[in-house]
Write a protein that holds these residues in place. Structure first.
Motif, mmCIF file in Angstrom:
data_model
loop_
_atom_site.group_PDB
_atom_site.id
_atom_site.type_symbol
_atom_site.label_atom_id
_atom_site.label_comp_id
_atom_site.label_asym_id
_atom_site.label_seq_id
_atom_site.Cartn_x
_atom_site.Cartn_y
_atom_site.Cartn_z
ATOM 1 N N VAL A 1 7.839 17.173 15.852
ATOM 2 C CA VAL A 1 6.559 16.602 15.582
ATOM 3 C C VAL A 1 6.760 16.215 14.185
ATOM 4 O O VAL A 1 6.732 17.415 13.229
ATOM 5 N N VAL A 2 6.784 14.860 13.648
ATOM 6 C CA VAL A 2 6.647 14.947 12.184
ATOM 7 C C VAL A 2 5.684 13.916 11.611
ATOM 8 O O VAL A 2 5.436 13.709 10.416
ATOM 9 N N ASP A 3 4.853 13.238 12.512
ATOM 10 C CA ASP A 3 3.849 12.394 12.039
ATOM 11 C C ASP A 3 3.064 12.732 11.019
ATOM 12 O O ASP A 3 2.620 12.190 10.131
ATOM 13 N N GLY A 4 2.543 14.165 11.319
ATOM 14 C CA GLY A 4 1.491 14.592 10.532
ATOM 15 C C GLY A 4 2.064 14.922 8.910
ATOM 16 O O GLY A 4 1.408 14.673 8.010
ATOM 17 N N PHE A 5 3.174 15.329 8.824
ATOM 18 C CA PHE A 5 3.771 15.559 7.556
ATOM 19 C C PHE A 5 3.996 14.176 6.820
ATOM 20 O O PHE A 5 3.793 13.939 5.688
ATOM 21 N N LEU A 6 4.272 13.085 7.550
ATOM 22 C CA LEU A 6 4.777 11.703 7.130
ATOM 23 C C LEU A 6 3.442 10.964 6.555
ATOM 24 O O LEU A 6 3.669 10.255 5.608
ATOM 25 N N THR A 7 2.574 11.145 7.387
ATOM 26 C CA THR A 7 1.013 10.498 6.880
ATOM 27 C C THR A 7 0.554 11.197 5.762
ATOM 28 O O THR A 7 -0.172 10.401 4.992
ATOM 29 N N CYS B 1 0.843 -1.260 -0.163
ATOM 30 C CA CYS B 1 0.064 -0.120 -0.086
ATOM 31 C C CYS B 1 0.872 1.300 -0.123
ATOM 32 O O CYS B 1 0.538 2.433 -0.560
ATOM 33 N N LEU B 2 1.965 1.246 0.710
ATOM 34 C CA LEU B 2 2.736 2.346 0.703
ATOM 35 C C LEU B 2 3.919 2.487 -0.365
ATOM 36 O O LEU B 2 4.351 3.709 -0.515
ATOM 37 N N LEU B 3 3.948 1.492 -1.237
ATOM 38 C CA LEU B 3 5.112 1.475 -2.218
ATOM 39 C C LEU B 3 4.752 2.649 -3.091
ATOM 40 O O LEU B 3 6.004 3.320 -3.472
ATOM 41 N N PRO B 4 3.692 2.988 -3.621
ATOM 42 C CA PRO B 4 3.595 4.009 -4.623
ATOM 43 C C PRO B 4 4.076 5.613 -3.912
ATOM 44 O O PRO B 4 4.346 6.432 -4.688
ATOM 45 N N THR B 5 4.041 5.592 -2.741
ATOM 46 C CA THR B 5 4.481 6.952 -2.085
ATOM 47 C C THR B 5 5.635 6.969 -1.369
ATOM 48 O O THR B 5 6.139 7.795 -0.513
ATOM 49 N N HIS B 6 6.493 5.821 -1.547
ATOM 50 C CA HIS B 6 7.565 5.507 -0.733
ATOM 51 C C HIS B 6 8.641 6.627 -0.947
ATOM 52 O O HIS B 6 9.267 7.262 0.168
ATOM 53 N N ASP B 7 8.850 6.993 -2.144
ATOM 54 C CA ASP B 7 9.699 8.100 -2.549
ATOM 55 C C ASP B 7 9.453 9.472 -1.753
ATOM 56 O O ASP B 7 10.059 10.268 -1.389
ATOM 57 N N SER C 1 2.237 9.939 2.797
ATOM 58 C CA SER C 1 2.184 8.305 2.625
ATOM 59 C C SER C 1 0.784 8.375 1.875
ATOM 60 O O SER C 1 0.333 7.396 1.204
ATOM 61 N N GLY C 2 -0.291 9.163 2.689
ATOM 62 C CA GLY C 2 -1.618 8.932 1.888
ATOM 63 C C GLY C 2 -2.382 8.137 3.093
ATOM 64 O O GLY C 2 -3.626 7.792 2.764
ATOM 65 N N TYR C 3 -1.788 7.452 4.074
ATOM 66 C CA TYR C 3 -2.345 6.753 4.928
ATOM 67 C C TYR C 3 -2.180 7.337 6.425
ATOM 68 O O TYR C 3 -1.367 8.096 6.750
ATOM 69 N N GLN C 4 -2.655 6.775 7.456
ATOM 70 C CA GLN C 4 -2.422 6.948 8.714
ATOM 71 C C GLN C 4 -1.243 6.311 9.483
ATOM 72 O O GLN C 4 -0.956 6.271 10.701
ATOM 73 N N PHE C 5 -0.433 5.815 8.616
ATOM 74 C CA PHE C 5 0.777 5.123 8.888
ATOM 75 C C PHE C 5 1.826 5.459 7.708
ATOM 76 O O PHE C 5 1.583 5.894 6.648
ATOM 77 N N TYR C 6 2.948 5.207 8.144
ATOM 78 C CA TYR C 6 3.917 5.148 7.076
ATOM 79 C C TYR C 6 5.106 4.475 7.624
ATOM 80 O O TYR C 6 5.406 3.719 8.513
ATOM 81 N N ASN C 7 6.332 4.533 6.409
ATOM 82 C CA ASN C 7 7.476 3.793 6.742
ATOM 83 C C ASN C 7 8.672 4.758 6.085
ATOM 84 O O ASN C 7 8.733 4.894 5.056
ATOM 85 N N LYS C 8 9.477 5.214 6.967
ATOM 86 C CA LYS C 8 10.452 6.137 6.570
ATOM 87 C C LYS C 8 11.961 5.379 6.356
ATOM 88 O O LYS C 8 12.898 6.161 6.027
ATOM 89 N N SER C 9 11.926 3.988 6.265
ATOM 90 C CA SER C 9 13.130 3.232 5.892
ATOM 91 C C SER C 9 13.513 3.420 4.412
ATOM 92 O O SER C 9 12.518 3.399 3.595
ATOM 93 N N LYS C 10 14.845 3.441 4.142
ATOM 94 C CA LYS C 10 14.997 3.303 2.672
ATOM 95 C C LYS C 10 14.704 2.240 1.864
ATOM 96 O O LYS C 10 14.717 2.098 0.686
ATOM 97 N N PHE C 11 14.519 0.971 2.586
ATOM 98 C CA PHE C 11 14.305 -0.342 2.022
ATOM 99 C C PHE C 11 12.850 -0.628 1.750
ATOM 100 O O PHE C 11 11.724 -0.036 2.453
ATOM 101 N N THR C 12 12.865 -1.393 0.852
ATOM 102 C CA THR C 12 11.647 -2.159 0.228
ATOM 103 C C THR C 12 11.897 -3.560 0.281
ATOM 104 O O THR C 12 13.016 -3.829 0.374
ATOM 105 N N VAL D 1 7.622 9.981 0.731
ATOM 106 C CA VAL D 1 7.884 9.855 2.243
ATOM 107 C C VAL D 1 9.404 10.134 2.532
ATOM 108 O O VAL D 1 9.659 10.698 3.492
ATOM 109 N N LEU D 2 10.157 9.595 1.811
ATOM 110 C CA LEU D 2 11.617 9.730 2.133
ATOM 111 C C LEU D 2 12.017 11.053 1.894
ATOM 112 O O LEU D 2 12.786 11.571 2.696
ATOM 113 N N LYS D 3 11.472 11.718 0.934
ATOM 114 C CA LYS D 3 11.659 13.018 0.707
ATOM 115 C C LYS D 3 11.362 13.929 2.019
ATOM 116 O O LYS D 3 12.039 14.943 2.311
ATOM 117 N N THR D 4 10.281 13.651 2.163
ATOM 118 C CA THR D 4 9.456 14.163 3.489
ATOM 119 C C THR D 4 10.255 14.113 4.605
ATOM 120 O O THR D 4 10.622 15.159 5.352
#
Length: 587
Positions: A74-80, A54-60, A83-94, A62-65
């Motif tokens: 406080v960073v959660d609001g920016f990252l969600t 689900c997060l793959l399309p917005t992965h890049d 990502s387009g969701y109420q969660f995110y993943n800021k790791s560079k890995f897939t 999220v990394l830029k953000t």
């Protein structure tokens, strides 16, 4: 509304194939993990892969953000938002990049897991996932498991797998896991054909055209598919109605899946709460518009006993004031919990087995619970389903519809619908589920419910249901104790000092007299002609309630004629004789 038949086909083929592919990861786990442990790996990995895809399309994005905001407090609001969701993943890995570096798979995978937002970390903690990673590394399996889940067939992105479909993939995986543990039959799973019947009955008399919002609660939500289906059904009636869902679940794995599902659907994950509904109510003070639930039945409430009895002692201030069921079966406690959480116009659909219909004697806990429901006129309808409707149990089940705001024509009445012959056989069973409530079956049952008549519906191809209407008082009875006098050896009646006959306890009997009948008239008609010296003590009379559906829908079938039986047996004997003769080579 969405075609139920198409969904049944989907759950029977596409979803089952998808979950079977994921369960095939067990081939990699065989040896280091025992069969009953496969789910400990497969379930959390399925959740992670769903998040990942689900997060793959917005992965890049999220990394830029993350690069722009990581020094902020406080960073959660920016990252969600990124990502387009109420969660995110800021790791560079897939998953793709993880597989490109097998030598560092553990460190990189841990970096990926730690990149998830805190709400995902909470879900993974429910699975005790850190320990699972350690065991996979020790068994040299981590790379292979990630590779299996990253196959083309393992794709779980929201663009191809809807929230409802993904929920049923989770549901089927949980079923496989539970079967490896040989769970009790009561820990069943509800397929969507039954859920859609429940939702359609719940919503059949609802006017949602102007409803801005409504609340839905499931007290034993499993992976939350009942809540998902209620959202879907309400949206078909009014897409502008906001549906806010709430659920509680005691199983850590299914709770984790439910919370993950809620996050992906964009709902508030805080409305999904972990804990034992009976002993640790997470929604004290809440009331809801709709309740839909399939709580466990045939399972004891011994571990909740102290908390339940304490709340029972609170009387009307608690959830269990009317009475307590047998310690061996706590399903009626869930009914009481639901009633306590229905608002003044609320409506509930809850699945039960046959026990709550009739278990317990007059003034016992189960009977008093039925009395509480019926005398408050909250029981709207009971729908009897056929056997083999569930994936983990083949027993007969019943959908209870309870309503705190009945329509005028239903006040003081209860509708019973026998839909045990309203199903179609599946071409391929799923566990013990061999029968489906197809579109045609569902529409027939919903029509019977809506018409509210004494009527037989269908009968074509043996698929039919029957509706009967009763007064609430029809289910009540007065249990009287019939006394007979003591007699001496000469047959003389023994009396006390006041001249009253002494009762012979060995001859004591009881009679259940319908509540709508006069006790004295019944006694004169049904007892005295056979026992002229009998009497009953009014002070010993007890009030009871039961709902004997089998008796109400009993159909007499004449036994086969003796001549027909004789002819059939004679024919079989002749066939056996000829077969033996041929086998022995006789002419």
């Amino acid at each position: 509304m969405t075609s139920n038949d198409a969904l049944i086909k989907n759950v029977g083929i596409n979803i089952q194939e998808k979950s079977a592919m994921m369960w095939a990861v067990a081939d990699v786990l065989r040896g280091p993990f025992k069969p009953h442990e496969y789910g400990l790996v497969i379930l959390p990995f399925t959740v992670i892969k769903r998040f990942h895809d689900c997060l793959l399309p917005t992965h890049d994005k999220v990394l830029k953000t993350w690069a722009d905001v990581k020094k902020m407090a406080v960073v959660d609001g920016f990252l969600t938002q990124a990502s387009g969701y109420q969660f995110y993943n800021k790791s560079k890995f897939t998953f793709d990049s993880l597989l490109k570096d097998p030598e560092n798979i553990e460190a990189n995978f841990r970096d990926y897991i730690h990149g998830f937002s805190d709400n995902v970390q909470d879900i993974l903690a429910r699975f005790e996932f850190d320990n699972i990673i350690k065991r996979l590394v020790e068994a040299n399996c981590l790379y292979l498991v990630i590779k299996e889940f990253n196959s083309e067939k393992g794709y779980l992105g929201a663009d191809k797998i809807s929230a409802v479909d993904c929920g049923y993939i989770f549901e089927d995986l949980v079923r496989r896991f539970s079967e490896s543990y040989d769970d009790q039959a009561g820990a069943h799973f509800t397929s969507r054909d039954i859920i859609y019947l429940m939702t359609d009955v719940l919503l059949s008399d609802s006017d949602l055209s102007t409803t801005k919002s409504c609340t839905v609660y499931d007290m034993a939500m499993g992976t939350s598919q009942m809540l998902s289906c209620m959202q879907e059904r309400i949206a078909t009636l009014n897409k502008d109605t906001e549906v806010v869902t709430f659920g509680q679940e005691i199983n850590p794995s299914t709770f984790g899946i439910a919370k993950a599902d809620m996050m992906i659907r964009g709902g508030d994950p805080n409305n999904m709460r972990f804990g034992d509904t009976l002993s640790d109510d997470k929604f004290k003070g809440f009331t809801f518009d709709y309740i839909i639930s399939n709580p466990p039945f045939g399972i004891d409430w011994k571990k909740e006993k102290d908390a339940v009895e304490k709340e029972h002692s609170l009387g009307e201030a608690g959830r269990f004031a009317p009475g307590l069921p047998k310690i061996s079966d706590g399903q009626q406690l869930f009914v009481l919990n639901g009633l306590a959480k229905l608002n003044t116009h609320g409506k509930m659909a809850i699945i039960q087995n046959g026990s709550p219909l009739f278990s317990g004697d007059a003034e016992s806990g189960p009977s008093e619970i039925r009395r509480y429901i019926l005398e408050n006129d909250w029981l709207d309808c009971i729908i009897q389903l056929g056997t083999d409707m569930f994936m983990n149990t083949g027993i007969s089940t019943y959908i209870w519809i309870l309503n705190k705001d009945k329509e005028e024509n239903r006040v003081g009445k209860v509708q019973l619908i026998n839909a045990s012959n309203c199903y179609e056989q599946r071409r391929k069973s799923i566990g013990t589920k061999r029968n489906d409530i197809t579109d045609k079956c569902r529409e027939l049952i919903v029509k019977a419910y809506g018409d509210f008549k004494n009527k037989l519906y269908g009968k074509k191809d043996g698929i039919y249901c029957e509706s009967k209407i009763f007064d609430t008082s029809d289910f009540g009875y007065n249990k009287i104790t019939v006394e007979r006098p003591q007699k001496d050896k000469k047959g003389n009646v023994l009396k006390d000092k006041k001249g009253k006959p002494l009762a012979d306890k060995s001859l004591e009997d009881s009679e259940n007299i319908p509540m709508n009948e006069d006790i004295d008239s019944y006694f004169k008609r049904e007892v005295l002609p056979f026992a002229p010296d009998a009497w009953y003590e009014p002070k010993k009379t007890k009030v009871g309630y039961e709902i004997p559906m089998t008796r109400y829908f009993y159909e007499y079938k004449a036994p086969e004629k003796v001549e027909d039986v004789f002819a059939r047996v004679t024919k079989l004997e002749e066939e056996i004789r000829l077969s033996l003769k041929a086998l022995l080579g006789e002419k």
